[in-house]
Design a protein around this motif. Structure first.
Motif, PDB file in Angstrom:
ATOM      1  N   GLY A  29       0.792  -1.214   0.000  1.00 11.73           N
ATOM      2  CA  GLY A  29       0.000   0.000   0.000  1.00 11.73           C
ATOM      3  C   GLY A  29       0.825   1.265   0.000  1.00 11.73           C
ATOM      4  O   GLY A  29       0.607   2.166  -0.823  1.00 11.73           O
ATOM      5  N   MET A  33       0.889   4.422  -2.696  1.00  4.97           N
ATOM      6  CA  MET A  33       0.760   5.838  -2.348  1.00  4.97           C
ATOM      7  C   MET A  33       1.995   6.583  -2.843  1.00  4.97           C
ATOM      8  O   MET A  33       1.895   7.689  -3.378  1.00  4.97           O
ATOM      9  CB  MET A  33       0.594   5.980  -0.828  1.00  4.97           C
ATOM     10  CG  MET A  33       0.481   7.404  -0.344  1.00  4.97           C
ATOM     11  SD  MET A  33      -0.779   8.368  -1.172  1.00  4.97           S
ATOM     12  CE  MET A  33      -2.262   7.639  -0.501  1.00  4.97           C
ATOM     13  N   GLN A  90       7.319  11.970   3.344  1.00 12.10           N
ATOM     14  CA  GLN A  90       6.595  13.194   2.974  1.00 12.10           C
ATOM     15  C   GLN A  90       7.088  13.655   1.601  1.00 12.10           C
ATOM     16  O   GLN A  90       8.284  13.572   1.310  1.00 12.10           O
ATOM     17  CB  GLN A  90       6.928  14.325   3.951  1.00 12.10           C
ATOM     18  CG  GLN A  90       6.151  14.340   5.211  1.00 12.10           C
ATOM     19  CD  GLN A  90       6.428  15.635   5.986  1.00 12.10           C
ATOM     20  OE1 GLN A  90       7.202  16.492   5.540  1.00 12.10           O
ATOM     21  NE2 GLN A  90       5.809  15.791   7.124  1.00 12.10           N
TER      22      GLN A  90
ATOM     23  N   ASP B  33      -1.186  16.806   7.241  1.00 13.63           N
ATOM     24  CA  ASP B  33      -0.802  15.436   7.575  1.00 13.63           C
ATOM     25  C   ASP B  33       0.712  15.343   7.615  1.00 13.63           C
ATOM     26  O   ASP B  33       1.387  15.993   6.828  1.00 13.63           O
ATOM     27  CB  ASP B  33      -1.360  14.432   6.575  1.00 13.63           C
ATOM     28  CG  ASP B  33      -1.374  13.012   7.142  1.00 13.63           C
ATOM     29  OD1 ASP B  33      -0.286  12.402   7.218  1.00 13.63           O
ATOM     30  OD2 ASP B  33      -2.451  12.542   7.542  1.00 13.63           O
ATOM     31  N   ARG B  34       1.222  14.517   8.516  1.00  8.95           N
ATOM     32  CA  ARG B  34       2.672  14.414   8.666  1.00  8.95           C
ATOM     33  C   ARG B  34       3.310  13.536   7.595  1.00  8.95           C
ATOM     34  O   ARG B  34       4.519  13.581   7.414  1.00  8.95           O
ATOM     35  CB  ARG B  34       3.043  13.881  10.044  1.00  8.95           C
ATOM     36  CG  ARG B  34       2.543  12.489  10.317  1.00  8.95           C
ATOM     37  CD  ARG B  34       2.860  12.065  11.736  1.00  8.95           C
ATOM     38  NE  ARG B  34       2.239  10.765  12.012  1.00  8.95           N
ATOM     39  CZ  ARG B  34       2.190  10.245  13.213  1.00  8.95           C
ATOM     40  NH1 ARG B  34       2.701  10.871  14.243  1.00  8.95           N
ATOM     41  NH2 ARG B  34       1.620   9.069  13.399  1.00  8.95           N
ATOM     42  N   LEU B  35       2.490  12.740   6.880  1.00  7.75           N
ATOM     43  CA  LEU B  35       3.099  11.826   5.912  1.00  7.75           C
ATOM     44  C   LEU B  35       2.407  11.920   4.559  1.00  7.75           C
ATOM     45  O   LEU B  35       2.924  12.541   3.640  1.00  7.75           O
ATOM     46  CB  LEU B  35       3.073  10.400   6.459  1.00  7.75           C
ATOM     47  CG  LEU B  35       3.791   9.351   5.591  1.00  7.75           C
ATOM     48  CD1 LEU B  35       5.258   9.710   5.440  1.00  7.75           C
ATOM     49  CD2 LEU B  35       3.663   7.966   6.218  1.00  7.75           C
ATOM     50  N   ALA B  36       1.252  11.316   4.435  1.00  5.85           N
ATOM     51  CA  ALA B  36       0.556  11.317   3.140  1.00  5.85           C
ATOM     52  C   ALA B  36      -0.917  11.055   3.423  1.00  5.85           C
ATOM     53  O   ALA B  36      -1.259  10.480   4.448  1.00  5.85           O
ATOM     54  CB  ALA B  36       1.122  10.241   2.215  1.00  5.85           C
ATOM     55  N   PRO B  37      -1.816  11.464   2.502  1.00  7.26           N
ATOM     56  CA  PRO B  37      -3.237  11.196   2.728  1.00  7.26           C
ATOM     57  C   PRO B  37      -3.516   9.701   2.821  1.00  7.26           C
ATOM     58  O   PRO B  37      -2.829   8.897   2.193  1.00  7.26           O
ATOM     59  CB  PRO B  37      -3.905  11.773   1.472  1.00  7.26           C
ATOM     60  CG  PRO B  37      -2.909  12.687   0.875  1.00  7.26           C
ATOM     61  CD  PRO B  37      -1.568  12.172   1.234  1.00  7.26           C
ATOM     62  N   GLY B  38      -4.508   9.356   3.643  1.00  8.60           N
ATOM     63  CA  GLY B  38      -4.946   7.966   3.684  1.00  8.60           C
ATOM     64  C   GLY B  38      -4.971   7.360   5.068  1.00  8.60           C
ATOM     65  O   GLY B  38      -5.814   6.519   5.366  1.00  8.60           O
ATOM     66  N   ILE B  42      -3.674   3.306   3.873  1.00  8.58           N
ATOM     67  CA  ILE B  42      -2.503   3.091   3.012  1.00  8.58           C
ATOM     68  C   ILE B  42      -1.959   1.668   3.188  1.00  8.58           C
ATOM     69  O   ILE B  42      -1.480   1.048   2.246  1.00  8.58           O
ATOM     70  CB  ILE B  42      -1.397   4.116   3.325  1.00  8.58           C
ATOM     71  CG1 ILE B  42      -1.859   5.529   3.023  1.00  8.58           C
ATOM     72  CG2 ILE B  42      -0.136   3.810   2.538  1.00  8.58           C
ATOM     73  CD1 ILE B  42      -0.870   6.592   3.424  1.00  8.58           C
ATOM     74  N   TYR B  78       1.849  19.293   4.142  1.00  9.58           N
ATOM     75  CA  TYR B  78       2.541  18.249   4.908  1.00  9.58           C
ATOM     76  C   TYR B  78       3.134  18.891   6.149  1.00  9.58           C
ATOM     77  O   TYR B  78       4.123  19.620   6.071  1.00  9.58           O
ATOM     78  CB  TYR B  78       3.661  17.633   4.070  1.00  9.58           C
ATOM     79  CG  TYR B  78       3.177  16.890   2.867  1.00  9.58           C
ATOM     80  CD1 TYR B  78       3.057  17.535   1.643  1.00  9.58           C
ATOM     81  CD2 TYR B  78       2.837  15.549   2.948  1.00  9.58           C
ATOM     82  CE1 TYR B  78       2.602  16.845   0.522  1.00  9.58           C
ATOM     83  CE2 TYR B  78       2.393  14.853   1.831  1.00  9.58           C
ATOM     84  CZ  TYR B  78       2.278  15.505   0.622  1.00  9.58           C
ATOM     85  OH  TYR B  78       1.833  14.830  -0.471  1.00  9.58           O
ATOM     86  N   LYS B  79       2.540  18.646   7.297  1.00  6.94           N
ATOM     87  CA  LYS B  79       3.026  19.231   8.538  1.00  6.94           C
ATOM     88  C   LYS B  79       2.838  18.235   9.678  1.00  6.94           C
ATOM     89  O   LYS B  79       1.837  17.511   9.714  1.00  6.94           O
ATOM     90  CB  LYS B  79       2.248  20.510   8.904  1.00  6.94           C
ATOM     91  CG  LYS B  79       2.475  21.697   7.981  1.00  6.94           C
ATOM     92  CD  LYS B  79       3.760  22.432   8.308  1.00  6.94           C
ATOM     93  CE  LYS B  79       3.816  23.748   7.557  1.00  6.94           C
ATOM     94  NZ  LYS B  79       4.594  23.719   6.359  1.00  6.94           N
ATOM     95  N   THR B  80       3.794  18.254  10.616  1.00  2.51           N
ATOM     96  CA  THR B  80       3.687  17.457  11.839  1.00  2.51           C
ATOM     97  C   THR B  80       3.393  18.414  12.976  1.00  2.51           C
ATOM     98  O   THR B  80       4.251  19.209  13.363  1.00  2.51           O
ATOM     99  CB  THR B  80       5.018  16.721  12.106  1.00  2.51           C
ATOM    100  OG1 THR B  80       5.402  16.010  10.940  1.00  2.51           O
ATOM    101  CG2 THR B  80       4.878  15.778  13.291  1.00  2.51           C
ATOM    102  N   GLU B  97       7.995  21.354  11.161  1.00 11.45           N
ATOM    103  CA  GLU B  97       8.718  21.660   9.924  1.00 11.45           C
ATOM    104  C   GLU B  97       9.203  23.100   9.833  1.00 11.45           C
ATOM    105  O   GLU B  97      10.177  23.375   9.139  1.00 11.45           O
ATOM    106  CB  GLU B  97       7.839  21.323   8.708  1.00 11.45           C
ATOM    107  CG  GLU B  97       7.682  19.824   8.433  1.00 11.45           C
ATOM    108  CD  GLU B  97       6.710  19.130   9.359  1.00 11.45           C
ATOM    109  OE1 GLU B  97       6.012  19.840  10.129  1.00 11.45           O
ATOM    110  OE2 GLU B  97       6.621  17.887   9.336  1.00 11.45           O
TER     111      GLU B  97
END
Lengths: 102, 308
Positions: A29, A33, A90, B33-38, B42, B78-80, B97
């Protein structure tokens, strides 16, 4: 530019300049992505070469390059690895890693 | 500096659905989101129970949801987030960030959950180099090797079924008995080279430079101790809420999940929550989406009342 390679194509191609080699698995997955993220990055910088390699179908190559999981992104310059990103990252972090080798 | 109407922290199904409802309520919206949508989607290879789409890959569904928000003009970054300040009618968010604070009238916390860890000796040493929490991600390197799975719930059993198909041997060690759906348990037990040890306590992950095995003890009267050699370990022992930075807001329940009412409001005016991170019985994509819609609706009404 994003292009899928197998072991034969990777070994046979000229490896000059900066590029990324990304190992992925069809079952993964985060890999899927990442493929969306890389497509978006490719649109921003179509001249940067991104090569994708199926981890499951290129066992010898992944062992040779020391890749143990997926996704794994190898940043290379003139065929030499300069950085390695393991797992989904990221988008800005990937862009920075690419800019660092451009 | 811009003040958003609604900032949504977390771009899983709850956050993305909240974004859709928020922007359709004419709110200014930012999703972080800190990484990616989902979110958890994911890591899910096949989703079969999201209404209307039949069978779909988790990452694909994630992108469909994300692109839906983008078509509506939702801002994403993209933010933590490392700190949230409650300033009454506004909230200030600080991120890892950069130094630029994000000001908003309301926040919807949709930060989801992270797999639990045991905190057993050796676990930290071998995390990522022998111990994993994702069989789909890391299982391939253990083809024809010996693997141990810790956990007996649905995730543990389903991933064990996958691993048993590629490994040389699979050992399952669990605190109680297998508690997954009976059909899945039966399927796993019938597979060759699979051994289940129920009612066990993990004592230690052993090894030198590399993980070599796991030591565990029966919680029954016999208290038998065993050491099973393995090349890799996968832990599936539940999920913990991603709420470490929200403690000071006094919005958490005893287990660390965010307590909300029927409108997904927390006890703090202007702070809402949605999805797996909230106190709830059923954590699924559909319920996360529902939470997101309810939270966005309530947040939008609150914003309108502030502006009235």
């Amino acid at each position: 530019m994003i292009q899928e390679l197998n072991t034969e194509a990777y070994d046979g191609m000229e490896k000059s300049g900066p590029m990324m080699v990304e190992f992925y698995s069809k079952k993964c997955g985060p890999c899927k992505m990442l493929s969306f993220v890389l497509k978006a990055i490719d649109k921003l910088n179509p001249d940067f070469k991104i090569f994708t390699i199926d981890f499951d179908e290129n066992q010898e190559l992944k062992e040779r390059l020391g890749v143990t999981g997926f996704p794994t992104m190898l940043l290379m310059n003139d065929g030499e690895e300069t950085n390695r990103l393991k797992g989904l990252q990221q988008k800005p972090a990937i862009i920075k890693a690419i800019e660092d080798i451009m | 500096m811009k003040t958003y109407d609604i900032v949504i922290v977390g771009a899983g199904p709850a956050g993305l659905t909240a974004a859709i409802y928020a922007i359709r309520a004419n709110m200014s919206v930012l999703v972080l989101d800190r990484l990616a949508p989902g979110g958890q989607m994911i890591n899910t290879n096949e989703i079969e129970n999201y209404t209307g789409v039949g069978k779909i890959n988790g990452a694909e569904l994630s992108m469909q949801m994300f692109e839906h928000t983008q078509e509506l003009g939702v801002e994403f970054d993209y933010k933590t987030i490392v700190k949230i300040e409650d300033n009454g009618q506004t909230k200030t968010l600080h991120c890892e960030e950069d130094d630029t604070p994000i000001i908003t009238r309301t926040v919807i916390l949709a930060t989801g959950t992270t797999p639990r860890t045991l905190n057993a000796p050796g676990e930290e040493t071998y995390t990522g180099t022998g111990i994993s929490w994702c069989a789909i991600c890391d299982g391939a390197q253990y083809r024809d090797k010996n693997v141990l799975v810790i956990g007996g719930g649905n995730s543990a059993v389903e991933e064990s079924i996958y691993l048993a198909g590629i490994t040389k041997s699979l050992t399952i060690v669990t605190m109680f008995d297998l508690t997954a759906d009976p059909k899945a348990c039966d399927q796993l037990r019938a597979m060759p080279d699979v051994t289940v040890y129920p009612y066990q306590e993990i004592l230690e992950f052993t090894g030198g430079e590399k993980l070599e095995g796991v030591r565990f003890k029966s919680t029954k009267e016999d208290a038998v101790e065993r050491h099973v050699r393995c090349d890799g370990v996968f832990e599936y022992i539940g999920l913990q809420p991603n709420t470490d930075i929200f403690g000071h807001l006094n919005i958490l329940d005893k287990m660390g999940f965010i307590a909300v009412d029927d409108e997904k409001k927390t006890v703090v005016d202007g702070i809402y929550s949605a999805g797996d991170v909230t106190s709830k019985k059923l954590r699924q994509i559909v319920t996360a989406c529902s939470d997101g819609a309810i939270a966005a609706n309530a947040a939008a009404k609150y914003v309108d009342s502030l502006k009235a």
